[in-house]
Design a protein around this motif. Sequence first.
Motif, mmCIF file in Angstrom:
data_model
loop_
_atom_site.group_PDB
_atom_site.id
_atom_site.type_symbol
_atom_site.label_atom_id
_atom_site.label_comp_id
_atom_site.label_asym_id
_atom_site.label_seq_id
_atom_site.Cartn_x
_atom_site.Cartn_y
_atom_site.Cartn_z
ATOM 1 N N MET A 1 0.847 -1.181 0.000
ATOM 2 C CA MET A 1 0.000 0.000 0.000
ATOM 3 C C MET A 1 0.887 1.236 0.000
ATOM 4 O O MET A 1 1.783 1.362 0.814
ATOM 5 N N ASP A 2 0.616 2.145 -0.894
ATOM 6 C CA ASP A 2 1.358 3.395 -0.980
ATOM 7 C C ASP A 2 0.604 4.457 -0.173
ATOM 8 O O ASP A 2 -0.387 5.019 -0.634
ATOM 9 N N ILE A 3 1.076 4.706 1.041
ATOM 10 C CA ILE A 3 0.406 5.635 1.951
ATOM 11 C C ILE A 3 0.314 7.037 1.352
ATOM 12 O O ILE A 3 -0.723 7.696 1.458
ATOM 13 N N THR A 6 -2.396 7.202 -1.208
ATOM 14 C CA THR A 6 -3.689 7.135 -0.533
ATOM 15 C C THR A 6 -4.031 8.480 0.098
ATOM 16 O O THR A 6 -5.153 8.972 -0.041
ATOM 17 N N GLU A 9 -5.119 10.980 -2.414
ATOM 18 C CA GLU A 9 -6.507 10.767 -2.832
ATOM 19 C C GLU A 9 -7.473 11.279 -1.768
ATOM 20 O O GLU A 9 -8.491 11.899 -2.089
ATOM 21 N N ILE A 10 -7.143 11.033 -0.521
ATOM 22 C CA ILE A 10 -8.022 11.434 0.577
ATOM 23 C C ILE A 10 -8.207 12.946 0.616
ATOM 24 O O ILE A 10 -9.315 13.426 0.833
#
Length: 77
Positions: A1-3, A6, A9-10
Amino acid sequence: MDIIATLNEIVTLSVEDRIRIVQAIWDTIAAEQVYPDLTDSQKQELDRRIGDYNSNPDNVLTWEEIKASISKHKIKA
C-alpha cells in the motif's frame, strides 16, 4: 500500500468524507484496544490527579456545572 498516494486521494475528498474516514479508522483502532504507552510525565500527571481526587473526593464539579461555568465566561463578540 502506498500511503502517500492514498493520502493524496483522501485530500481530494470533501471534509465530510474525510471525517467519515477518520472515524472509521479510529473505530478499527478502538476495536483492537491497543493504546500507545504513556510517557513518564503523563503517568506522573495521572498519579497526581488520582492522588488529588483521593485526598479531596468532594472537590469535584458535575458536567452541568462545568458547562454552566464555561457559558458564563464566554467572551461575546
